[in-house]
Design a protein around this motif. Sequence first.
Motif: not given
Length: 252
Positions: A17-20, A24-27, A144-146, A179-180
Amino acid sequence: MQKTIFGLLATSLISTGALAQSQNDANNPLSPRPMVSLHDYYVPELYKLDNAWANQTVLRAVLPNKTFGLPQLWRLNVPIVALHHDRLGSKSGLGDITFMDVFMKNAGSFSYGIGPLLVMPTASNDLLGQGKWQIGSAAALVASRDWGLAGGLLTFQQSFAGDSDREKVKMATFQPALFYNLPNGFYLRSSGVWTFDLKNHTHHIPVGLGLGKVFKPGKSVINAFIEPQYSVDKKGAGAPVWQIFAGINFQF
């Protein structure tokens, strides 16, 4: 034993979850983190121009701030442009610099922003820029989504001063972005910038599909990607037939 298995599973889920969230933050173009980017558009084929190619390298700096108490992002784009045509020869140098100031607002899983933009006629050669001071506005919306991120950036600009011998400018762009997220920091992306020259009634609409990866060395975030793009609709000589968009972003 069961506690150990459940503990490992919980740790794995938290890490995933943290990496996901990092992906999202990076994109996220409205992420409230300072960023420096180096982007490159290589265009090996230009519409209705034989033996011509172009390349644009963009150095971008993004600085979040709260000037006058309002959350906003300052974004500066400095392009280095190279053009080649058999008849015109080769030209390279500084292009027109763009400054954007986006006022941001978060609304749960959505964020949006709007603000002014300014284009400065800094090109080192007439072929590398438009020779006009331009003013306009920009608006962005991000969800922003999971599974990833979806959003869009809309800009409009028109000239108000500059070289009187150069053509007036009236232009709009729209950049839909998707972004997926994939495992291990990888993600799929599509982020072609649709450009509409409202003065000359020309346009090009690129659609891309690329791959990126997010790295987290310490508190910094590195985002590297490559995205081939093909113009599914185009009108006007000089539009990219296809191009390769690649880049690397550093968030701090």
